[in-house]
Structures are given as C-alpha cells and as structure tokens.
Design a protein around this motif. Structure first.
Motif, PDB file in Angstrom:
ATOM      1  N   UNK A  35      30.261  39.007  19.299  1.00  0.00           N
ATOM      2  CA  UNK A  35      31.577  38.516  18.893  1.00  0.00           C
ATOM      3  C   UNK A  35      31.522  37.047  18.489  1.00  0.00           C
ATOM      4  N   UNK A  76      29.804  39.023  32.100  1.00  0.00           N
ATOM      5  CA  UNK A  76      29.913  40.479  32.216  1.00  0.00           C
ATOM      6  C   UNK A  76      29.082  41.200  31.160  1.00  0.00           C
ATOM      7  N   UNK A 124      55.056  49.519  27.768  1.00  0.00           N
ATOM      8  CA  UNK A 124      54.542  48.176  27.563  1.00  0.00           C
ATOM      9  C   UNK A 124      55.537  47.109  27.927  1.00  0.00           C
ATOM     10  N   UNK A 125      56.769  47.334  27.534  1.00  0.00           N
ATOM     11  CA  UNK A 125      57.776  46.326  27.848  1.00  0.00           C
ATOM     12  C   UNK A 125      58.825  46.957  28.746  1.00  0.00           C
ATOM     13  N   UNK A 176      33.534  34.447  31.649  1.00  0.00           N
ATOM     14  CA  UNK A 176      33.631  35.813  32.128  1.00  0.00           C
ATOM     15  C   UNK A 176      32.978  36.791  31.144  1.00  0.00           C
ATOM     16  N   UNK A 177      33.245  36.598  29.861  1.00  0.00           N
ATOM     17  CA  UNK A 177      32.662  37.552  28.913  1.00  0.00           C
ATOM     18  C   UNK A 177      31.150  37.396  28.864  1.00  0.00           C
ATOM     19  N   UNK A 194      37.572  32.279  30.191  1.00  0.00           N
ATOM     20  CA  UNK A 194      37.417  33.551  29.476  1.00  0.00           C
ATOM     21  C   UNK A 194      36.003  33.704  28.930  1.00  0.00           C
ATOM     22  N   UNK A 230      35.270  57.359  41.017  1.00  0.00           N
ATOM     23  CA  UNK A 230      35.729  57.355  39.628  1.00  0.00           C
ATOM     24  C   UNK A 230      34.974  58.394  38.812  1.00  0.00           C
ATOM     25  N   UNK A 240      43.616  31.108  33.223  1.00  0.00           N
ATOM     26  CA  UNK A 240      44.288  30.753  31.978  1.00  0.00           C
ATOM     27  C   UNK A 240      43.396  30.078  30.950  1.00  0.00           C
ATOM     28  N   UNK A 241      42.250  29.573  31.383  1.00  0.00           N
ATOM     29  CA  UNK A 241      41.467  28.737  30.494  1.00  0.00           C
ATOM     30  C   UNK A 241      40.639  29.528  29.490  1.00  0.00           C
ATOM     31  N   UNK A 242      40.508  28.977  28.293  1.00  0.00           N
ATOM     32  CA  UNK A 242      39.648  29.580  27.276  1.00  0.00           C
ATOM     33  C   UNK A 242      38.202  29.589  27.778  1.00  0.00           C
ATOM     34  N   UNK A 287      27.738  41.681  24.163  1.00  0.00           N
ATOM     35  CA  UNK A 287      28.994  41.800  23.427  1.00  0.00           C
ATOM     36  C   UNK A 287      29.523  40.414  23.073  1.00  0.00           C
ATOM     37  N   UNK A 337      53.664  52.205  19.953  1.00  0.00           N
ATOM     38  CA  UNK A 337      53.151  51.687  21.223  1.00  0.00           C
ATOM     39  C   UNK A 337      53.812  52.432  22.385  1.00  0.00           C
ATOM     40  N   UNK A 338      53.119  52.373  23.486  1.00  0.00           N
ATOM     41  CA  UNK A 338      53.656  53.027  24.661  1.00  0.00           C
ATOM     42  C   UNK A 338      54.936  52.317  25.108  1.00  0.00           C
TER      43      UNK A 338
END
Lengths: 291, 375, 505
Positions: B258, B250, B6-7, B246-247, B243, B372, B238-240, B254, B2-3
């Motif tokens: 999933x 967007x 990250x930490x 949003x998915x 999330x 971009x 924070x909420x499931x 997808x 890992x990069x």
C-alpha cells in the motif's frame, strides 16, 4: 605470559561451555537467551550441593541437572506453549536471578555470597599444570571436538541442523521436529549448567548474580563464531583473553570498560557483515507448526 | 445499499459498553489468572518456609493502601516501569521487540546528567526542558541504532538491543569513572545544578496537603509518565503514526504494497521506544538522585517487558501492571523486615507472572482461533 | 507399482478440492496429470502421499487398500514425491540431504561413505552428475531438482510423483529431466507428472489424465492425445462470462513498457524483453499459467520491484524506478493477486483497511491525527459506492466474504484519480455476484478512459473483458492477440507452450 594464557583459559571456560550449549539449541532453531539464567542456576546449584556434600563432582552433576531442568522449562514454554522464544528466555533469566538470591537466603542466610566451597582439588601427582588448568576447563576444551563430531557426523546432529534450517523439509521426511529441538535445548542446559558449575567452583564461592551477563557474552560468541564449534572456541578464547588482560597487564590507555564492551561491539559488527556476514540457522526463532 | 445498521442501529453508548465488556472479559482474564497462579505458587514457597501466605500478602499490599504516603511510594516505584513498559509496547506495536530498554534508559539518564552538568548557568525553565529533552534524546539515539540496523541490513533487533545494553553500561561507566567522577564507593557524578533539579511533591504545598512524609520521593516524573501513557494511548488510537505502526506490525507485506515505507516506520518506532525508556533519566537523575549513579538500574528495562506483557501492550494496562509491580517492590521491604521470607520472593513472583501470562495468553488465542475455526 | 483411486473426495472450507475422483495409475508408465491452476492436481497427489487424508474414497496400492497417517507411511509403501517447492536444506551437502531421515549408521556416526556411495550409485545409474559433497545452497536450480529425485530414489520409491518439476528449469534442464523420467520408467517405476504444459505432456506421457475444478474429466492415451483435444478438456466450456462491452475509441498511450527485464533469482521468476503499450480506455489482458512471471510483471509496474533493463513510460513520460507510494501518487494503482496476504491487514477493521496507504491524506487526517468524523464518512461513502456488505465499520475484515474483501480493495484503490490499474486475479475465489460486480466495474473504468492491465487464470474472463491479450510464457511475452479474433482453444495452446515453441533461453 603463561599466567595470562591460563587466566584466558579459565575465563573462557564458562563462556565456551555455554556457547557450545547455545549452539545445540540454536542450530535446532530455538533461540536461547536463557543461557544466562542456566549459568547462574548452575553456579548456585554447584556451590550449594558441593557445600553440603563436600564433593565437587556431585556439585557439577547437580549443576548439569539443574541446567537441563531450566532448559526443559524453556523448551516447554517455547515448543509446547508456543511462547515467543525471546520472551521465554528473558522471563527465565529473571526467574533464575530471583530464585538463586531467594535460595541463598534460605540455605546460607546471606544476600551476597555463599560460604567457601572447596572446588576440585587436584591429586598430588598431577599438580603443576592441573592446578593452573582446572579439570572442567580440560573437559570444556575436549567438548569442542566432541560437539563438532555430534553436530556434523551423527544422525542427531544432521537432523538437528535440518530442523533449524528447514523444518518443513525435515518434517516431509518423517523427522519429529519438536522432539529433535527438545533434545538440542536440553543439551544446551547440560553444557551451560556445567559452565555455571565452573564459575562458582573455580571462585570457591557463589556470589549474587555471578553470571553477570556471561550468558549473553556466550550468545555473542556463538554469533561471532558463526554457530560453529571451532568458531565458538576461537570467539570465547578471544573474549576470555581480553577479559584476562585487564587483570594481568595494566595498560592505562586501554580502559577496562572498553575491553569489556569488545565482545558486544564485535558481535554487532559481525551481524552487519563488515567482516563477513554472520548468518544464523534459517529457521532460528520461528516455531514450526504442523497444520 | 449500505447496511442500515451503520447509522443509528445500536445506540453508540450501548455498543461501546458491549465492546468494553468484551474487551474486559477477553483481555483481563489471562493476566488475572496468571497473577493468581503466581501467587498460588508463591504461597507454597512461603508455606514451605513456615510463614503464613496471608500475612506475606497483606505485608505486600497493605503499606501502599494504608496511607497516601504509602501509595505515593508505590507510585514512585511504578514510575520507571511505566516508561520502560511503554517503550516495549511502542516498539511491539510495529512488530519489533525492544529488549534494549536497559541500555536506552542508561543513555537517557546519562545524557540528562551531562547536559545538566555542562550548563550550570541555564535558567530554570530552559533547564527543565533541556533536561527532559536530553533524557529522551539519549534513549532515542540508542533505540534508533538497532532500528536502523534492522531496516537497512535486516539484522534482527533482539540481538542488537541486548548487545547495546552492555555497550551502554560500559560507555556510561567509562565516562563516569574517567571524566565525571566524584569520590565515593560507587562511581557517580557531581550533583546537577539546582536549576535542573526536580523537587519532590513532599517538599511543596501539595505534599503537605496530601499528608506526605517529608522524605517521600514522589515527584514530577509520575506526571510525565502518566502524560506519556496518555500520549501513547492517544497516538495508538487516533494518530496516523499509530496506524502505520499497527499496519507494519500486523502485516508488513500489505503495508509495503500500500506504499507505506516499512523500514522508516520501524526506525522511528525504535527511536521513540528508546526515547520513552530514556525518560527514566528524568525520574532517576533529575528527580531522585540529582546525579548520575553508575549501574543504577536493577533490571528496569527487563521489568518493562514484564509490565508490557502483563498490560497487554496497552498504555492503560501498562499503568496498572506497573502499579502492581510497584506494590510488589515496596512490599518487598516489608516482608524482609517482618518475616523470615527473603524479599527476593518478589522477583520470583514477577518472573512467574510473565511466564504464566504469556503461556496463558498464547493458549487463549489458540482456543479462540479454534472456536472461530469451528464456526 | 500400480495405484488405483476410487471415489476419492477431499474438501477444504468453501471448496471441494478433489471431487469423487476415480482413476488408475498403471504400473511402469509415465502418467501426466494435467489441468488448470486450482484443478485439484496437487491435492490429489498429497492424498496419495499421505500429507492429507481423504474425506471419503479409497486409495488402493497394488490391490490392497491403504490409509496413510503421514508421509512416512507412504514412503514406507515405496511412494515418493518431489514437491513443487524444494524441500531441501541449503546448508547441508547433497549426500546429507539425500539420506536425511534414513541415515546409514556406522560406529555411532553417519556412514558418510555409504551416503556418498548411495548418491553416486543412483545418480550414475540414471545418468546424473551430482557431487555428493557439494552444498545444496551452492547448486543451480536444476541441480537442486536432481537432488530431490535422488532423495526419492534413495528411499526406494517405485511410485514417483513430480509436482510441476519443470517450473523452475531451463528448457535444456527440462529436456534432461524427461530423459531421466524415461529411464526411470524403463526401470519399471511408475511416474506421475503434474503439469499444465502440453508440450511436456505430448513429449513424454504414456497416459494423460485430465482434471478440472476438482473433478476427473477423463483419460486419454499419450499416442492419441493432441494439443487441441487436451486444451479443450482442461479449459472446459462450463463458464461463460457475459459482459456488455461497448465499443470504445482508444485514447493516447497510457502505459508503455519497452524491453523490460528482470534477472533470475531464487524468489523471482525472470522477465526478459517484455514490451507492450496500453492505451487509454483499453484493457490489456495477460494470459498465462501461474509462475511464468505474472507476479513479477505486476510488481515492477507498481514499483514493488525494480527492473534492471528496459523502460516504462507513463503517458509518454519515462518513469524512473519508483517507490510504491510514488507510483500510487502518479496514478498507477494495484489490486494485488493475494488479497489476504498483500491486499489487506486482516486483523484490522474495515475502516482502517479502507485507508491503507493514504492515512496521511488531508481527507482523513490533519496534523498527524485522524479526524474520526471525516474518516467515518469517507469509509461510508466508499462502502456505499462499492456495495460492500458489512454490519458496521468496525467489523473485522477477516470475517468478510472473499467478494466483499475484494470490493473493499477496489473501493480503496479506485477512489482516486488514476491512470493505470493493474488488476491481478480480481475475481479469484469470489462468489458469482461479486464476479459480476467486479466485471461491471472494470468495464465502467474502461469507458472512463482508464488503461488496465488485467491478470487472470480464467481464459474466458480474459476473453470477455480484454481488448487485447498478451501471453506470458517463461518470462516472455510470446504473443499478443486481439481478443475478438481468438478463443480459449488457441489461448490454451499458447499458455501451455504448445504453440510458439520458444527459442531456448
């Protein structure tokens, strides 16, 4: 009974004009919620101009011009700036509402209504039917076959329909998609502007928020009439009839409020497909972007 | 491997600040520019009437800034807009456009009044909970229907929410006129039982401490609105469910691949959006009028769209945008009283703000994408 | 009409779609342009049709160099193109579609009689039967294709490009189309047929031009061409995958598919009577040219589409039609073909994409709220074990390379107890390092006893990884071969339909 028929025709006139206008916009793929604002602006402009000039004709022409201007703003926002067509329509309706009330203070120093305007006076020889059926109503009825001819028989109509249905196909044949859409939207402004003129000239006043949701009813009629000129005519007559009913027949078991809701309920039912599904142009509301 | 970054690469606070700065620059300038442009056009109008734009501007903003009482009025005016703005933003998170806030808030207010009127004996704590729940439920039902029609029949929610606005007006009007009417010019219901009434701050100790005028209407609804904003912000972050919204919003494809039940997420989103709009009933019925007044909303649902757009569909932005609109609304009274400029200038300003905000926002995203693309 | 191309080149970000192509389409003949998916055939034709502009090189039409700013200009030069996807307006009539954009006018309106006459004239001449007043939306797929041809003819094209015209046609319709193409050639028109079906090429073409990976491989006369030669030219030998594939003993059947059927719809390729069994520890490859039902097959197995006939068994138990979520819970996982559209939410960050579809699992959330620490450590762990190169967990996914995006999806889908993996084009558009990584990973899963269904358009990849390979052609599984007993040439014949002449559907 005849009186009810005339009342129906009068009530239906602004709906019909706005509905036909909406048809030209939406057949080209541009959602036009701004019909409401165009009606309102048209009504205000017609009243103001005919008040100052004394000519109802001048009022109608000015209303048409104002309608085209508002429609042009909608086209600019949604085609050029790529703003969501629904957002643009909602914002334009707010603008029209604020602007007409604002200008009413400026021109008439009143927050509620304009002074009386004469509207169309019919020549003596033609009294009788023409006093009951205003000239704009006749124009609106004549506009139905003309709109049908334009939409189904002319080059513009064919291209408009292709653009609203499958813009990529139209583009692959060298048709300038946004230009055709602009023309459709402007035409909707012209027709709905005239519909607005009818509102104030027929009532002889402009009243604050005069359109009172008629733009949305016209949109409902457009959907209920399946985006077809004949269908729009039938739907607006039906909606006009139910609205006139309350003034003419006092039916206690049928509350006015329910009659007023009918267009909206019918439209929802039509969309779900209970009475034969009403499906709009395929690319309605989707902006064509050439990459 | 890992990069390593990250930490412990960047100190978290620095990263946080950097991101905050980026967000601030990227998302704040379009609304501010839109505001400036609208005021510029507004100034031209004011000048044309022969008044001073500076004077009008100060009349709009000074009353709210001069005293706590004035600011409380601004907050009061902003409260329903926070609710409707959150409603629009919540649906938008799932890629849905709720222009049915108007109908949802009518149903919420109406149901709150009906529940209150039909339970005159309810004890205070129960009444409070029931009143708020009824307002939310009324709106939720009205939001759920177009959500269901979308998920089940694929009917676009925009047309249905518009139609349901009018149906709500008709339905509530009918009920008020035929069953619940108390005499008066505008149809309205009787006063709701005392147990359901929220008391403005000004009548309590807090009001005296803050120096509020006795007639100041600010009350619990602003706290509810801010709590709702915090809850929505928390859910988004924070909420499931946030999330999932949003998915689905967007990339529904997808999300479906999933295994997320896209239709159900959409239905829930519309119901919650409706509930948020319905909470306007707490403000209007339980706090302000203590009764249901036919046709009370002057486009609060539509203004919610403006607030959400201006606030970039973020709860914090929505609170700020609602405050701005609150200033404009309270200032409208002042310019009407003290200048030749009609108060409707404010409505024109609000409409222009939306047009400018969306046009500038769209151009900003396009520019960013182009930049971009070039990289 | 003759068109010559000289050193034509066109790049897109990351690839040279057309790379220094020089060739000549001689007048009055049928030219076949063949190559695998992504060989650059369509891009080359779009350059000729003015939809794209070349980076460099010349297009010479009848000895004059031309540069088209748009397709209108190409149309004006008598060049016409029938696109792979229909460019038809369903709600308009046949005649309206044909004249759209070049309408005959009479007394202010469209001259409908002239439009009908144009349709009747052209269709009669080449032997088509099309009702000019029929709505295009009511036509069969085959008839819609005739309308596309009429559109091109109405505009007076002498140079006609057909991009995969038989992809949607039944065998009879395809034979009829060939009849028409021959007639058009005999009228003196020049025809370019883009295809990868060798039977069509051999039946029809006067000249065959082969492309591979953007470059021009060579031309060969239609008479001299034979299937093995063409297959070799198309497939090439320049990519050889070397994968260490240990010999494994196969376990019990993991996935059994029996007589699976899916009806034909506008957006759905039909499947008919598909049967196969994948055992634990087996990689079952599916070869085939794209658009022969691969997407549909993958989606049925993962619960995204529901079959109308036949059955599926997972470890011996019949599977009812499933919701995708349930399929995942049962251990059927999917690495979808289009990772950007269906595999990831590009606007969300890395961390969020790593848990798509399992947001409510106890590992990352509790009481409907995420546990940020758990989420971070889970994301870190997955990133580490799949070697995704990222700068931080909040990095936007659309900034990642294709290989890293693919590893991300693998990290998400493989981090579970699973029984069957459906991997669709897992190495498409990724760099060599990532290809190697993915291959190693799939082989490791095989050693762990996982059953895998692998879709790929790279025959060498299928040969290197699979134990057995089924060939999907026109929605049927036409053969199943042992990977060790076949080679690219043989597969090339099968996937192009040159071998195993299918009985008419």
């Amino acid at each position: 009974m005849i009186a009810l028929l005339f009342a129906t025709l009068r009530t239906a006139t602004p709906l019909l004009l706005a509905g036909l206008g909406g048809m030209f916009s939406e057949r080209g793929g541009v959602v036009n919620l701004a019909l409401e604002g165009i009606l309102l602006t048209g009504a205000f402009t017609a009243a103001t101009v005919s008040y100052y000039t004394g000519s109802a004709t001048a009022g109608v022409l000015a209303a048409i011009l104002a309608g085209a201007l508002i429609a042009g703003l909608h086209a600019l926002m949604s085609l050029k700036f790529r703003v969501d067509q629904v957002v643009s329509g909602v914002a334009i309706n707010m603008l029209a509402m604020g602007l007409t009330e604002f200008l009413m203070w400026i021109f008439f120093d009143s927050g509620s209504n304009s002074p009386r305007v004469d509207g169309f006076s019919s020549p003596e020889a033609l009294s009788g039917i023409l006093t009951e059926v205003p000239i704009l109503t006749i124009c609106a009825l004549l506009a139905v076959p003309i709109a049908a001819w334009v939409l189904f028989r002319t080059r513009f109509g064919l291209r408009l329909r292709s653009v609203g249905e499958h813009p990529e196909a139209a583009d692959s044949l060298g048709i300038r998609v946004h230009l055709v859409q602009l023309q459709g939207v402007l035409l909707s402004g012209v027709l709905a502007g005239a519909g607005g003129a009818f509102l104030s000239l027929n009532a002889h006043y402009f009243v604050k928020n005069m359109s009172a949701g008629r733009g949305y009813i016209a949109l409902a009629a457009l959907i209920f009439g399946k985006w077809h000129p004949g269908g729009v005519l039938a739907a607006t007559l039906l909606f006009g009839f139910t609205e006139s009913l309350q003034g003419h027949l006092h039916i206690s078991w049928l509350p006015v409020r329910f009659v007023q809701m009918l267009p909206y309920v019918l439209t929802m039912v039509a969309l779900v497909g209970v009475i034969g599904r009403s499906k709009g142009p395929l690319a309605l509301g989707r902006l064509f972007v050439k990459d | 491997m890992p990069d390593p970054k990250l930490k412990g690469g960047l100190p978290p606070i620095a990263a946080w600040l950097r991101r905050l700065g980026l967000i601030a620059v990227e998302s704040l300038w379009p609304p501010l520019l839109a505001l400036a442009l609208s005021f510029a056009v507004g100034s031209v109008i004011v000048l044309a009437i022969g008044e001073s734009p500076l004077r009008v501007l100060s009349l709009i903003f000074l009353p709210g800034l001069r005293s706590v009482d004035g600011f409380a009025h601004v907050l009061f005016s902003a409260t329903p807009l926070i609710f409707t703005g959150l409603s629009v933003a919540y649906a938008f998170r799932a890629g849905l456009f709720n222009i049915g806030g108007e109908g949802q808030l009518y149903m919420g207010a109406f149901l709150a009044a009906v529940v209150a009127l039909s339970l005159p004996e309810a004890p205070r704590p129960v009444a409070m909970i029931l009143g708020i729940a009824a307002a939310a439920a009324g709106g939720a039902i009205w939001g759920f229907i177009p959500g269901w029609l979308r998920a089940r029949f694929g009917v676009h929610e925009v047309i249905n929410t518009i139609m349901m606005n009018f149906i709500a007006v008709g339905l509530t009007g009918y009920c008020v006129e035929y069953y619940l009417q108390e005499s008066g010019m505008i149809p309205h219901t009787a006063v709701i039982p005392e147990a359901f009434q929220l008391i403005p701050f000004a009548r309590g100790p807090v009001g005296a401490w803050l120096g509020l005028n006795r007639a100041n209407p600010l009350g619990f609804s602003i706290i509810l609105a801010l709590l709702a904003a915090i809850a929505v912000a928390f859910l988004f972050k924070r909420g499931v469910e946030g999330y999932r919204l949003r998915s689905v919003g967007l990339n529904p494809q997808a999300a479906r691949y999933a295994g997320i039940a896209v239709g159900r997420v959409q239905m829930r989103a519309m119901a919650v959006a409706g509930a948020l709009a319905g909470l306007v009933g707490v403000h209007e019925v339980l706090l302000y009028r203590h009764r249901y007044l036919d046709n009370f909303s002057t486009g609060l649902g539509f203004l919610g769209i403006a607030v959400a757009l201006m606030g970039k569909n973020h709860p914090l932005g929505i609170v700020l945008a609602a405050l701005l609109f609150g200033f404009l609304n309270t200032g409208a009274l002042e310019i009407d009283l003290f200048t030749e400029v009609p108060r409707e200038l404010v409505v024109v300003l609000q409409a222009m703000i939306i047009l400018f905000v969306v046009a500038i926002g769209e151009m900003a995203t396009r520019r960013r994408r182009r930049r971009r693309g070039r990289q | 009409m003759k068109i010559a191309l000289e050193h034509l080149t066109r790049s897109f970000p990351g690839i040279r779609a057309v790379d220094d192509v020089s060739l000549e389409f001689t007048s009055g003949r049928i030219h076949a342009l063949v190559g695998e998916n992504g060989a650059g055939k369509t891009t080359l034709m779009r350059l000729i049709y003015g939809m794209l502009r070349p980076d460099s090189g010349k297009i010479i039409v009848e000895d004059r160099e031309r540069s088209f700013a748009g397709s209108q200009e190409a149309i004006a030069c008598r060049i016409g193109m029938v696109h792979q996807h229909f460019m038809l307006v369903d709600t308009l009539s046949v005649a309206e579609n044909v004249v759209l954009g070049a309408e005959p006018i009479k007394r202010g309106g469209i001259d409908r009689e002239a439009a009908r006459e144009a349709v009747r004239g052209d269709s009669g001449r080449i032997g088509l039967e099309v009702d000019p007043d029929a709505l295009v939306g009511d036509l069969s797929v085959g008839q819609a294709q005739w309308v596309e041809i009429l559109k091109v003819l109405y505009r007076g094209a002498d140079f006609l490009i057909f991009d995969e015209p038989t992809g949607v046609l039944s065998p009879q319709e395809a034979r009829f189309l060939f009849e028409i193409l021959r007639r058009l050639r005999d009228e003196g028109k020049t025809i370019v047929l883009i295809t990868h079906k060798l039977d069509e090429v051999l039946a029809l073409a006067d000249e065959v031009h082969v492309m591979r990976r953007g470059g021009f491989v060579g031309s060969i006369g239609g008479r001299e061409a034979d299937a093995p030669t063409l297959a070799r030219m198309m497939v090439g030998r320049d990519v050889l995958f070397r994968v260490e594939r240990p010999v494994e003993t196969l376990g019990a059947p993991a996935l059994e598919v029996r007589n699976l059927c899916l009806p034909r719809r506008r957006d759905q390729h039909p499947l008919s009577g598909i049967s196969f069994t994948i055992r634990q520890g087996e990689i079952f490859g599916i070869a085939g040219v794209e658009g022969n039902g691969q997407r549909e097959l993958a989606e049925v197995i993962t619960g995204l589409r529901h079959h109308t006939d036949g059955e599926m068994l997972l470890e011996g138990e019949a599977l009812p039609p499933l919701h995708p979520r349930r399929a995942r819970e049962l251990g059927v996982r999917h690495v979808p073909a289009d990772r950007q559209r269906t595999g990831l939410v590009l606007q969300m960050d890395l961390k969020d994409n790593l848990i798509l579809g399992e947001e409510d699992s106890a590992a990352v959330s509790r009481w409907g709220l995420f546990r940020p620490a758990a989420l971070t450590s889970l994301a870190n762990e997955r990133i580490r074990s799949f070697d995704v190169r990222v700068s931080d967990l909040e990095q936007a996914v659309d900034e990642l390379s294709g290989g890293n995006q693919q590893k991300l999806i693998l990290a998400r889908e493989l981090a579970h107890e699973l029984k069957v993996l459906v991997a669709a084009h897992p190495t498409r558009g990724v760099d060599v390092g990532a290809i190697e990584f993915v291959h190693r990973e799939l082989i490791a899963l095989r050693s762990r006893g996982l059953a895998q269904l692998l879709f790929s358009s790279e025959l060498s990849e299928l040969l290197a990884l699979s134990d057995r390979i089924g060939v999907l052609y026109k929605g049927r599984l036409v053969t199943v071969l042992n990977a060790g007993e076949t080679d690219e040439e043989e597969l090339g014949l099968w996937i192009t339909g040159a071998r195993g002449e299918v009985e008419s559907a």
